[in-house]
Motif scaffolding. Structure first.
Motif, PDB file in Angstrom:
ATOM      1  N   GLY A 196     -15.081 -26.024 -23.926  1.00 44.25           N
ATOM      2  CA  GLY A 196     -15.218 -25.910 -25.147  1.00 44.25           C
ATOM      3  C   GLY A 196     -16.046 -26.447 -26.328  1.00 44.25           C
ATOM      4  N   VAL A 197     -17.178 -26.574 -25.998  1.00 48.12           N
ATOM      5  CA  VAL A 197     -17.581 -27.347 -27.225  1.00 48.12           C
ATOM      6  C   VAL A 197     -19.009 -26.906 -26.898  1.00 48.12           C
ATOM      7  CG1 VAL A 197     -18.914 -29.273 -27.955  1.00 48.12           C
ATOM      8  CG2 VAL A 197     -16.858 -29.926 -27.302  1.00 48.12           C
ATOM      9  N   PRO A 198     -20.383 -25.356 -28.126  1.00 45.18           N
ATOM     10  CA  PRO A 198     -20.969 -25.584 -27.792  1.00 45.18           C
ATOM     11  C   PRO A 198     -22.456 -26.595 -27.551  1.00 45.18           C
ATOM     12  CG  PRO A 198     -20.467 -24.959 -30.141  1.00 45.18           C
ATOM     13  CD  PRO A 198     -19.328 -26.479 -29.446  1.00 45.18           C
TER      14      PRO A 198
ATOM     15  N   VAL B 164     -21.978 -30.636 -39.201  1.00 45.35           N
ATOM     16  CA  VAL B 164     -22.303 -30.024 -37.752  1.00 45.35           C
ATOM     17  C   VAL B 164     -23.635 -30.598 -37.038  1.00 45.35           C
ATOM     18  CG1 VAL B 164     -23.483 -28.582 -36.080  1.00 45.35           C
ATOM     19  CG2 VAL B 164     -22.020 -28.070 -38.043  1.00 45.35           C
ATOM     20  N   GLU B 165     -23.474 -31.783 -36.048  1.00 44.37           N
ATOM     21  CA  GLU B 165     -24.896 -32.419 -36.021  1.00 44.37           C
ATOM     22  C   GLU B 165     -25.115 -32.518 -34.296  1.00 44.37           C
ATOM     23  OE1 GLU B 165     -23.860 -36.074 -36.148  1.00 44.37           O
ATOM     24  OE2 GLU B 165     -23.985 -36.113 -38.389  1.00 44.37           O
ATOM     25  N   ARG B 166     -26.320 -32.350 -33.818  1.00 42.04           N
ATOM     26  CA  ARG B 166     -26.420 -32.579 -32.608  1.00 42.04           C
ATOM     27  C   ARG B 166     -26.265 -33.350 -31.695  1.00 42.04           C
ATOM     28  NH1 ARG B 166     -32.790 -31.471 -29.344  1.00 42.04           N
ATOM     29  NH2 ARG B 166     -32.082 -31.378 -27.602  1.00 42.04           N
ATOM     30  N   VAL B 167     -25.382 -33.367 -30.448  1.00 46.68           N
ATOM     31  CA  VAL B 167     -25.484 -35.160 -30.062  1.00 46.68           C
ATOM     32  C   VAL B 167     -25.849 -34.514 -28.240  1.00 46.68           C
ATOM     33  CG1 VAL B 167     -23.668 -36.458 -28.901  1.00 46.68           C
ATOM     34  CG2 VAL B 167     -23.255 -35.490 -31.154  1.00 46.68           C
ATOM     35  N   LEU B 168     -27.519 -35.140 -28.158  1.00 45.57           N
ATOM     36  CA  LEU B 168     -27.578 -34.575 -26.452  1.00 45.57           C
ATOM     37  C   LEU B 168     -27.293 -32.820 -26.897  1.00 45.57           C
ATOM     38  CD1 LEU B 168     -25.734 -36.974 -24.508  1.00 45.57           C
ATOM     39  CD2 LEU B 168     -28.292 -37.429 -25.544  1.00 45.57           C
ATOM     40  N   ASP B 169     -27.144 -32.471 -25.972  1.00 47.16           N
ATOM     41  CA  ASP B 169     -27.293 -31.124 -25.875  1.00 47.16           C
ATOM     42  C   ASP B 169     -25.940 -29.996 -26.364  1.00 47.16           C
ATOM     43  OD1 ASP B 169     -28.923 -28.817 -24.692  1.00 47.16           O
ATOM     44  OD2 ASP B 169     -27.674 -28.351 -22.895  1.00 47.16           O
ATOM     45  N   ARG B 170     -25.472 -31.055 -26.759  1.00 44.75           N
ATOM     46  CA  ARG B 170     -23.687 -30.258 -27.169  1.00 44.75           C
ATOM     47  C   ARG B 170     -24.164 -30.155 -29.023  1.00 44.75           C
ATOM     48  NH1 ARG B 170     -20.433 -27.997 -23.890  1.00 44.75           N
ATOM     49  NH2 ARG B 170     -20.651 -28.470 -22.201  1.00 44.75           N
ATOM     50  N   LEU B 171     -22.910 -29.719 -29.510  1.00 47.66           N
ATOM     51  CA  LEU B 171     -23.229 -29.653 -31.019  1.00 47.66           C
ATOM     52  C   LEU B 171     -22.006 -30.184 -31.209  1.00 47.66           C
ATOM     53  CD1 LEU B 171     -23.916 -25.988 -32.067  1.00 47.66           C
ATOM     54  CD2 LEU B 171     -25.101 -28.233 -32.256  1.00 47.66           C
ATOM     55  N   SER B 172     -22.073 -31.070 -32.339  1.00 45.56           N
ATOM     56  CA  SER B 172     -20.534 -31.983 -32.601  1.00 45.56           C
ATOM     57  C   SER B 172     -20.167 -31.662 -34.431  1.00 45.56           C
ATOM     58  CB  SER B 172     -20.852 -33.168 -32.386  1.00 45.56           C
ATOM     59  OG  SER B 172     -19.982 -34.219 -32.973  1.00 45.56           O
TER      60      SER B 172
ATOM     61  N   ILE C 180     -26.247 -26.424 -26.348  1.00 45.68           N
ATOM     62  CA  ILE C 180     -27.502 -25.913 -27.233  1.00 45.68           C
ATOM     63  C   ILE C 180     -28.229 -24.371 -26.405  1.00 45.68           C
ATOM     64  CG2 ILE C 180     -29.652 -26.524 -28.190  1.00 45.68           C
ATOM     65  CD1 ILE C 180     -28.759 -28.540 -29.617  1.00 45.68           C
ATOM     66  N   THR C 181     -28.720 -25.216 -25.469  1.00 45.21           N
ATOM     67  CA  THR C 181     -28.553 -24.258 -23.825  1.00 45.21           C
ATOM     68  C   THR C 181     -27.896 -23.019 -23.695  1.00 45.21           C
ATOM     69  OG1 THR C 181     -30.196 -26.418 -22.925  1.00 45.21           O
ATOM     70  CG2 THR C 181     -29.787 -24.261 -21.809  1.00 45.21           C
ATOM     71  N   ALA C 182     -27.214 -23.029 -23.980  1.00 46.10           N
ATOM     72  CA  ALA C 182     -26.339 -22.061 -23.713  1.00 46.10           C
ATOM     73  C   ALA C 182     -26.439 -21.137 -24.945  1.00 46.10           C
ATOM     74  CB  ALA C 182     -25.141 -22.546 -23.196  1.00 46.10           C
ATOM     75  N   LEU C 183     -26.019 -22.575 -26.005  1.00 44.83           N
ATOM     76  CA  LEU C 183     -26.350 -20.594 -27.466  1.00 44.83           C
ATOM     77  C   LEU C 183     -27.531 -19.908 -27.376  1.00 44.83           C
ATOM     78  CD1 LEU C 183     -24.453 -23.173 -29.910  1.00 44.83           C
ATOM     79  CD2 LEU C 183     -23.791 -21.023 -29.144  1.00 44.83           C
ATOM     80  N   GLN C 184     -28.561 -20.374 -26.457  1.00 49.71           N
ATOM     81  CA  GLN C 184     -30.084 -19.838 -26.768  1.00 49.71           C
ATOM     82  C   GLN C 184     -30.162 -18.984 -25.707  1.00 49.71           C
ATOM     83  OE1 GLN C 184     -32.750 -23.794 -25.984  1.00 49.71           O
ATOM     84  NE2 GLN C 184     -32.788 -23.982 -28.143  1.00 49.71           N
ATOM     85  N   GLN C 185     -29.308 -18.515 -24.997  1.00 56.33           N
ATOM     86  CA  GLN C 185     -29.330 -17.751 -23.908  1.00 56.33           C
ATOM     87  C   GLN C 185     -28.228 -17.169 -24.553  1.00 56.33           C
ATOM     88  OE1 GLN C 185     -27.650 -19.411 -20.059  1.00 56.33           O
ATOM     89  NE2 GLN C 185     -29.598 -20.487 -19.733  1.00 56.33           N
TER      90      GLN C 185
ATOM     91  N   ASN D 262     -21.396 -15.511 -33.556  1.00 55.79           N
ATOM     92  CA  ASN D 262     -19.786 -15.311 -33.486  1.00 55.79           C
ATOM     93  C   ASN D 262     -18.957 -16.971 -32.758  1.00 55.79           C
ATOM     94  OD1 ASN D 262     -16.916 -14.109 -33.333  1.00 55.79           O
ATOM     95  ND2 ASN D 262     -17.581 -13.940 -30.517  1.00 55.79           N
ATOM     96  N   VAL D 263     -19.881 -17.008 -31.716  1.00 55.13           N
ATOM     97  CA  VAL D 263     -19.002 -17.982 -31.092  1.00 55.13           C
ATOM     98  C   VAL D 263     -18.443 -19.128 -32.137  1.00 55.13           C
ATOM     99  CG1 VAL D 263     -20.762 -19.065 -29.818  1.00 55.13           C
ATOM    100  CG2 VAL D 263     -18.445 -19.515 -28.459  1.00 55.13           C
TER     101      VAL D 263
END
Length: 325
Positions: A252-254, A314-322, A256-261, A269-270
């Motif tokens: 439910g939250v983007p 949009v900010e980075r929080v650890l490996d997620r976007l917030s 970063i590693t998953a996006l890069q793949q 799109n996501v």
């Protein structure tokens, strides 16, 4: 004992209403409302709806207060609805536009919440809208002029939900000329918005300057352009389905590693879907490209992301976007 007054007969509708066929196959929750401005489009829709669902139709008139004739429009609607025996709500809204926003857009933003509230107050679940085929073409051309993506090119949806109310546009396959010719031939009383002739408004320039030329070059443009909007809507629906699935796989939250793949287009799109559905934020093309570049460059834990989108960041929080405001 005095006799009860004889009910006044409702005026018979002239034959051949172009909205009648559009309503014939609709199965909608009753009773329902028609968004009634008093103009030709909403008038033919109201008359056809009254014939299609006798005793089950109400009307809602939105008083924008943007011009001197607004009070006269409301009074006309009261007279017509009284003659038809149709309950009418007149709702006043504040539709002043902000800097950079067109009066039409501001009125539209105020109109739909007001219609939904009025429908809910009356215990109604559906509202019929009078936009027709020419309105759809104008919407598509406006979207093209602004460089819109698929959501814009999909035009106006024939059916949508807002604030718990079902909105339906049954006239999107009916041309404006057909409606106006029927109104004129049968002497149906309608109001004319004087601003419709003012080509200072972009939509009016399209209506008065572009559409006549289009009709001369491509007589069937309403049908073909309408088909293109439906194709765009189908493609956008598929992209939404993919975005929902991709975001669900990320919890439910983007991530970063998953996006890069993912392929860059799928990332975009996501992210658009996440921003719009979770935070009511729409990223511009430039903002989204910058965000995708930052995600691609995010190779170390210390790489920070902070990009302005809508009314937040949009900010980075650890490996997620917030998204923060």
């Amino acid at each position: 004992m005095a006799a009860s007054p004889t009910p006044r007969p409702k005026p018979a509708e002239p034959p051949g209403n172009p909205a009648a066929a559009a309503l014939a196959g609709l199965d909608l929750p009753l009773p329902l409302a028609v968004a009634y401005s008093g103009g030709a489009d909403s008038t033919v829709l109201l008359l056809a709806a009254v014939q299609r669902w006798p005793g089950q139709v109400q009307a809602i008139h939105i008083h924008h207060g943007l011009q001197d004739a607004a009070d006269a429009f409301a009074q006309h609607c009261r007279q017509v609805c009284a003659a038809l025996g149709v309950p009418l709500q007149v709702k006043r809204v504040q539709a002043g536009h902000a800097m950079g926003e067109s009066p039409e857009d501001a009125a539209r933003q105020a109109r739909y919440p007001a219609l939904a509230r009025a429908a809910r107050d009356a215990g109604l679940q559906a509202v019929l809208l009078g936009q027709h085929a020419d309105d759809q073409v104008e919407t598509l051309l406006l979207a093209l002029s602004r460089g819109a993506g698929l959501p814009g090119l999909a035009g106006m949806p024939p059916v949508f939900q807002r604030d718990g109310v079902l909105f339906v546009r049954p006239l999107l396959a009916v041309g404006a000329r057909v409606i106006r010719e029927w109104v004129g031939q049968h002497g149906v009383a309608v109001v004319e918005d004087p601003t419709n002739a003012d080509i200072a408004f972009t939509r009016n320039r399209i209506r008065h300057l572009v559409l006549p030329t289009l009709e001369e070059a491509f007589p069937h443009y309403r049908e073909t352009f309408g088909r293109s909007t439906r194709h765009a809507a189908q493609a956008q629906e598929l992209l939404e389905t993919v975005a929902v699935e991709d975001l669900a796989r990320m919890g439910g939250v983007p991530g970063i590693t998953a996006l890069q793949q993912m392929h860059r287009a799928r990332q975009g799109n996501v992210l658009r879907h996440w921003l719009r559905t979770a935070h009511a934020a729409n990223a511009s093309a430039a903002q989204l490209e910058e965000l995708l570049d930052q995600v691609a460059d995010c190779k170390t834990r210390g790489h920070q992301i902070r990009i302005k989108v809508g009314n937040g960041f949009v900010e980075r929080v650890l490996d997620r976007l917030s998204f923060v405001q």
